[in-house]
Design a protein around this motif. Sequence first.
Motif, mmCIF file in Angstrom:
data_model
loop_
_atom_site.group_PDB
_atom_site.id
_atom_site.type_symbol
_atom_site.label_atom_id
_atom_site.label_comp_id
_atom_site.label_asym_id
_atom_site.label_seq_id
_atom_site.Cartn_x
_atom_site.Cartn_y
_atom_site.Cartn_z
ATOM 1 N N ARG A 35 0.649 -1.136 0.058
ATOM 2 C CA ARG A 35 -0.047 0.140 -0.050
ATOM 3 C C ARG A 35 0.805 1.239 0.010
ATOM 4 N NH1 ARG A 35 -1.770 -3.827 3.007
ATOM 5 N NH2 ARG A 35 -0.986 -2.947 4.932
ATOM 6 N N GLU A 39 -0.008 2.575 -3.516
ATOM 7 C CA GLU A 39 -1.441 2.987 -3.212
ATOM 8 C C GLU A 39 -1.580 4.236 -2.426
ATOM 9 O OE1 GLU A 39 -3.771 -0.125 -1.526
ATOM 10 O OE2 GLU A 39 -3.611 -1.462 -3.093
ATOM 11 N N GLU A 41 -0.316 5.036 0.555
ATOM 12 C CA GLU A 41 -0.653 5.123 2.214
ATOM 13 C C GLU A 41 0.638 5.698 2.619
ATOM 14 O OE1 GLU A 41 -0.597 1.338 5.061
ATOM 15 O OE2 GLU A 41 -2.426 1.405 3.856
#
Length: 140
Positions: A35, A39, A41
């Motif tokens: 992540r 993504e 994060e």
Amino acid sequence: MKQKASAIWNGSLKEGHGTTSTGSGALVAKPYSFRTRFEGEPGTNPEELIGAAHASCFSMALSMILGMAGMTAEKIETEATITLEQKDGGFAVTASHLDVKATIPGADDAAFQDAAAKAKAGCPISKLLNATITMDAKLV
């Protein structure tokens, strides 16, 4: 000279997580995961760490080469943008782009550009990367 860094990984690729640390203690159990890598994060990822290494290595190399040319920078700011792309059935770091701004009183732009090109080619992290390395260097 040898430098150490370590990583611990727990779990599967997408659901797992890990931490990375450096021998100097500059990073201690810094989290990373699928992540944080893909993504957005919060946390770090390998490409961000490569970018930090390339930017700092380049800045030191440029400072050395400027000194050999009789110039001293008040400030060198380097930002490295690392490109990770799908390639040959996997992923590869394919490029590192350096954005450089240097404040050097009395410097000639041609001499600065020459020093920056030498630093880009000669810094140890540039030599390590099997990627295209581009640069925009500005004397400010």
